[in-house]
Design a protein around this motif. Structure first.
Motif, mmCIF file in Angstrom:
data_model
loop_
_atom_site.group_PDB
_atom_site.id
_atom_site.type_symbol
_atom_site.label_atom_id
_atom_site.label_comp_id
_atom_site.label_asym_id
_atom_site.label_seq_id
_atom_site.Cartn_x
_atom_site.Cartn_y
_atom_site.Cartn_z
ATOM 1 N N LEU A 44 0.805 -1.218 0.000
ATOM 2 C CA LEU A 44 0.000 0.000 0.000
ATOM 3 C C LEU A 44 0.834 1.263 0.000
ATOM 4 C CD1 LEU A 44 -2.740 -1.304 2.407
ATOM 5 C CD2 LEU A 44 -2.926 -0.926 -0.044
ATOM 6 N N THR A 45 2.166 1.138 0.139
ATOM 7 C CA THR A 45 3.032 2.285 -0.111
ATOM 8 C C THR A 45 4.100 1.828 -1.086
ATOM 9 O OG1 THR A 45 4.253 1.699 1.879
ATOM 10 C CG2 THR A 45 2.743 3.534 2.060
ATOM 11 N N GLY A 46 4.575 2.800 -1.856
ATOM 12 C CA GLY A 46 5.588 2.432 -2.831
ATOM 13 C C GLY A 46 5.053 2.557 -4.234
ATOM 14 N N SER A 47 5.818 2.016 -5.193
ATOM 15 C CA SER A 47 5.471 2.313 -6.578
ATOM 16 C C SER A 47 4.215 1.608 -7.057
ATOM 17 C CB SER A 47 6.657 1.993 -7.495
ATOM 18 O OG SER A 47 7.130 0.700 -7.192
ATOM 19 N N ALA A 49 1.502 1.274 -5.069
ATOM 20 C CA ALA A 49 0.497 1.564 -4.042
ATOM 21 C C ALA A 49 -0.889 1.757 -4.635
ATOM 22 C CB ALA A 49 0.913 2.803 -3.256
ATOM 23 N N ASP A 50 -0.950 2.525 -5.709
ATOM 24 C CA ASP A 50 -2.255 2.834 -6.290
ATOM 25 C C ASP A 50 -2.994 1.589 -6.738
ATOM 26 O OD1 ASP A 50 -2.090 6.053 -8.014
ATOM 27 O OD2 ASP A 50 -2.797 5.446 -6.039
ATOM 28 N N ALA A 232 4.535 3.133 -10.677
ATOM 29 C CA ALA A 232 5.124 4.444 -10.972
ATOM 30 C C ALA A 232 6.333 4.322 -11.893
ATOM 31 C CB ALA A 232 5.526 5.136 -9.677
ATOM 32 N N LEU B 109 3.308 12.013 3.550
ATOM 33 C CA LEU B 109 2.629 10.732 3.327
ATOM 34 C C LEU B 109 1.162 10.836 3.758
ATOM 35 C CD1 LEU B 109 2.717 7.737 2.607
ATOM 36 C CD2 LEU B 109 3.481 7.260 4.916
ATOM 37 N N GLY B 113 -0.539 10.813 0.437
ATOM 38 C CA GLY B 113 -0.636 9.385 0.179
ATOM 39 C C GLY B 113 0.658 8.769 -0.321
ATOM 40 N N GLY B 114 0.611 7.468 -0.574
ATOM 41 C CA GLY B 114 1.821 6.698 -0.844
ATOM 42 C C GLY B 114 2.176 6.526 -2.296
ATOM 43 N N THR B 115 1.406 7.120 -3.213
ATOM 44 C CA THR B 115 1.702 6.879 -4.622
ATOM 45 C C THR B 115 2.707 7.883 -5.155
ATOM 46 O OG1 THR B 115 -0.582 6.274 -4.856
ATOM 47 C CG2 THR B 115 0.665 6.550 -6.870
ATOM 48 N N PRO B 116 3.716 7.403 -5.851
ATOM 49 C CA PRO B 116 4.686 8.331 -6.434
ATOM 50 C C PRO B 116 4.014 9.223 -7.481
ATOM 51 C CG PRO B 116 5.507 6.091 -6.492
ATOM 52 C CD PRO B 116 4.071 6.018 -6.106
ATOM 53 N N ARG B 117 4.448 10.451 -7.583
ATOM 54 C CA ARG B 117 3.860 11.372 -8.546
ATOM 55 C C ARG B 117 4.946 12.126 -9.291
ATOM 56 N NH1 ARG B 117 -1.210 10.646 -7.640
ATOM 57 N NH2 ARG B 117 -2.059 10.743 -5.574
ATOM 58 N N HIS B 213 8.409 10.423 -4.359
ATOM 59 C CA HIS B 213 7.752 9.244 -3.827
ATOM 60 C C HIS B 213 8.079 9.148 -2.345
ATOM 61 C CE1 HIS B 213 11.838 8.098 -5.035
ATOM 62 N NE2 HIS B 213 11.815 7.301 -3.991
ATOM 63 N N VAL B 214 7.495 8.165 -1.672
ATOM 64 C CA VAL B 214 7.810 7.965 -0.259
ATOM 65 C C VAL B 214 9.290 7.632 -0.143
ATOM 66 C CG1 VAL B 214 7.403 6.500 1.733
ATOM 67 C CG2 VAL B 214 5.502 7.156 0.280
#
Lengths: 390, 285
Positions: A44-47, A49-50, A232, B109, B113-117, B213-214
């Motif tokens: 749920l976190t990281g590349s 996650a979505d 990502a 975070l 949220g946790g999605t890289p952008r 990203h995180v």
């Protein structure tokens, strides 16, 4: 004065209250049963996650539609995050199985996390459904049933298709350096070369790489690029390719994960022309899919975006069907065969497993990313129905 | 031939991105000797805020300004309220700024949220350019130009302006500088704030290429330290050269030996430090 009388009646009141409190309430079926716990281990976190979050949403939707119970048993969902890291995955899977005592495990998602936890899962015997297709060597144990593709087979099918139907003679492979990335790419290489194609170059890029430019430079024009890249990283790859003018001169091929619906908005026009192989699209015109999309939209306020929400929902349907078949019993010796015997309609079409391979029979679609009303969407090129898992 | 040109330009654009991102640390750590482990967090905050603003307003200029301003405000507050009360030693500064880095990272975070952008490119920089037979993104050429410009500006500031002289004096000997009438606390505050703003600029410039990203704050911190240490403490010119060395070696390394992609960043650093422990341009102390 008899003092004992009030005390005794008081004591009896207490006793009566305690007896009433300690007696378990009788349900209509006559006996209270512990709730069925479904443990979800997602990244749920990281590349990724979505896409993981989307998949969990799909699963929760089905749980909600079941009003939290199946065959008279309440269902509880326990969700944990492995953050895309195998070590964290091991810790969390132990928590889910040993501390939370889950009856069914859903997950993990990433192949290298799966590889790290599979032996533990195999030892404990908990029925497990990974969150996405896996490569066979990561799901060796009999209590792991994969609700999606065989990774190597997926690559092989694209390899054959690229050579035979798309007429590609040469290809390069630029994939992510992890279990899924390498196995799907190997499958592609096997299928492509068996059908007469030539692989000119293979590059495997570490997950989370910041800059993809060095890896896509200097590639010969006119070849195809096969990429198995998640989340990502896929966004970065596709956008960098477009930056460097490769979108049209070096057509992109890949499994659906590289250009999943959830990633397309971030990729925009950079993704146009990509050919992908999948076994689900939201275009599939069957009642289960239409209903799923409508239910999802009503629950979450937006249509499902890609492949993963439907997969999460399908996993919910599979667990439900197995539980109905066992009438709510969840001992592994009873639940596992029921899971393997599931044969149900899902938003993806009919889903049934090959009980030996523990992979499902599926319809595979070859799709191209095309402009639909100003936004990238999928156009179906070809379908292969009821494909037997490798 | 075109392969080398391609990798050279790619390496230079990555190098300039590294330089812009580490210039803030070069100033704060290299010149003021403040061990600022929150440097990467300013980068990340700049990027996150810019991405959010770009989404709301659709204006990349506003997004960039907002990101830089936010980081500078946070930097100023940290310096005034916390750092100025901390003894001028490495350990307290490290602990303080590390904690701030963790907090800012978690805050980001929680909010986003946790999605890289990634950040969108400006329209006029979205297309590729044909350079001597290869196709190269105009945005990356812009990054090269921007990096060189910023290097020039910083050098000019440091070498030719009064403020630059005051900063160098305060860095060399704070007490004497104070004795000569230089307002050292205010100078420190200013340098720290500008450093935070530069880090945020790095995040915004890097936004379209590498995004955020995180864990970006930790990644950028590591990269920035590598650049500043290779270049040598106290030397902005060193950081510029250090960034070029790191950028080129990393890019060429990844292109020629992709299996060793994880080493190409740190192997040269280890080599250089083994041969010249104070870095390329560092002063022997």
């Amino acid at each position: 004065m008899d003092r004992s009388l009030p005390r005794r009646s008081f004591g009896m009141k207490i006793a009566a209250m305690m007896i009433a409190a300690l007696t378990k309430p009788m349900t209509a079926r006559g006996q209270a049963v512990a709730p069925l716990k479904i443990g979800v281990l997602a990244s749920l976190t990281g590349s990724v996650a979505d896409v993981n979050a989307g998949e969990v949403k799909g699963l929760r939707l089905r749980m909600k539609q079941l009003v939290g119970q199946v065959a008279g048993r309440k269902i509880e969902l326990v969700v944990e995050d492995d953050a895309g890291d195998p070590n964290t995955g091991v810790v969390k899977v132990q928590k889910l199985i040993d501390r939370d005592r889950v009856d069914v495990l859903v997950g993990p998602f990433l192949g290298h996390v799966m590889a790290a936890v599979q032996d533990y899962i195999g030892r404990k015997g908990v029925p497990t459904l990974p969150l996405v297709g896996q490569t066979p060597e990561n799901v060796r144990h009999a209590n792991i049933v994969v609700p999606s593709w065989n990774s190597a087979q997926l690559g092989r099918m694209m390899g054959e298709y690229a050579a035979k139907k798309l007429g590609q003679r040469n290809a390069v492979i630029v994939s992510s350096k992890y279990s899924f990335g390498t196995r799907v790419s190997e499958g592609f290489r096997a299928g492509f070369t068996a059908a007469g194609g030539k692989i000119r170059q293979e590059v495997y890029v570490p997950l989370g790489t910041a800059d993809w430019a060095p890896f896509i430079g200097g590639l010969p024009e006119g070849t195809a690029m096969f990429s198995a890249v998640p989340g990502a990283d896929a966004i970065k790859l596709v956008r960098t390719r477009h930056e460097f003018g490769q979108r049209d001169s070096l057509p992109l091929l890949g499994p659906i994960s590289t250009v999943d619906g959830m990633l397309l908005p971030a990729m925009g026009e950079a993704a146009l022309g990509t050919v992908a192989v999948t076994h689900y699209l939201d275009d599939i015109d069957i009642p289960e899919n239409v209903r799923f999309i409508e239910d999802f939209r009503r629950e979450y306020g937006q249509r499902p975006t890609g492949y993963y929400e439907a997969l999460g929902y399908t996993i919910g349907l599979v667990i439900e069907a197995a539980l109905r078949a066992t009438r709510g019993r969840s001992e592994p010796a009873i639940l596992l065969p029921a899971l393997k015997a599931v044969d149900i309609p899902t938003p993806q079409g009919r889903l049934r497993f090959d009980p030996d391979k523990r992979y499902p029979y599926l319809d595979y679609y070859f799709v191209k990313v095309a402009d639909k009303g100003g936004k990238p969407a999928y156009r179906i090129l070809d379908v292969l129905r009821n494909v037997r898992p490798d | 031939m075109s392969f080398w040109l391609y990798q050279l330009l790619a390496g230079l654009s990555f190098a300039m991105l590294l330089f812009i991102s580490s210039a803030g640390l070069a100033l704060i750590f290299g010149v003021m000797r403040v061990l600022n482990l929150a440097h990467g967090a300013f980068y990340a905050v700049g990027a996150w805020v810019a991405i959010a603003l770009a989404g709301w307003t659709g204006s990349l200029l506003l997004a960039a300004m907002g990101g830089i301003a936010t980081a500078m405000a946070i930097g100023f507050a940290i310096e005034r309220i916390l750092l100025s009360r901390t003894p001028a030693e490495e350990l307290p500064q490290a602990l303080l700024t590390f904690g701030i880095m963790l907090m800012l990272g978690d805050l980001a975070l929680w909010i986003w949220g946790g999605t890289p952008r990634t950040l969108a490119r400006p329209e006029w920089l979205s297309g590729p350019v044909r350079v001597a037979g290869i196709v190269f993104p105009s945005y990356r050429l812009f990054v090269i130009a921007l990096g060189v410009t910023i290097a020039g500006l910083l050098w000019y500031l440091q070498a030719r302006t009064r403020i630059g002289t005051m900063i160098r004096a305060a860095a060399d000997d704070a007490e004497t500088a104070r004795g000569v009438g230089i307002n050292v606390p205010r100078l420190s505050s200013g340098v720290f704030t500008v450093g935070a703003g530069l880090a945020a600029l790095g995040g915004i410039v890097g936004g379209p290429i590498i995004g955020v990203h995180v864990g970006t704050e930790l990644d950028v911190l590591l990269l920035s330290f590598v650049v500043v240490i290779i270049g040598g403490l106290g030397s902005l010119a060193g950081s510029f050269v250090g960034a070029i060395v790191v950028g080129l070696v990393d890019t060429l390394g990844k292109a020629l030996l992709p299996d060793f992609a994880l080493f190409t960043l740190f192997a040269p650093m280890a080599l250089i430090l083994a041969l010249r422990p104070t870095g390329l341009f560092g002063r022997q102390q």
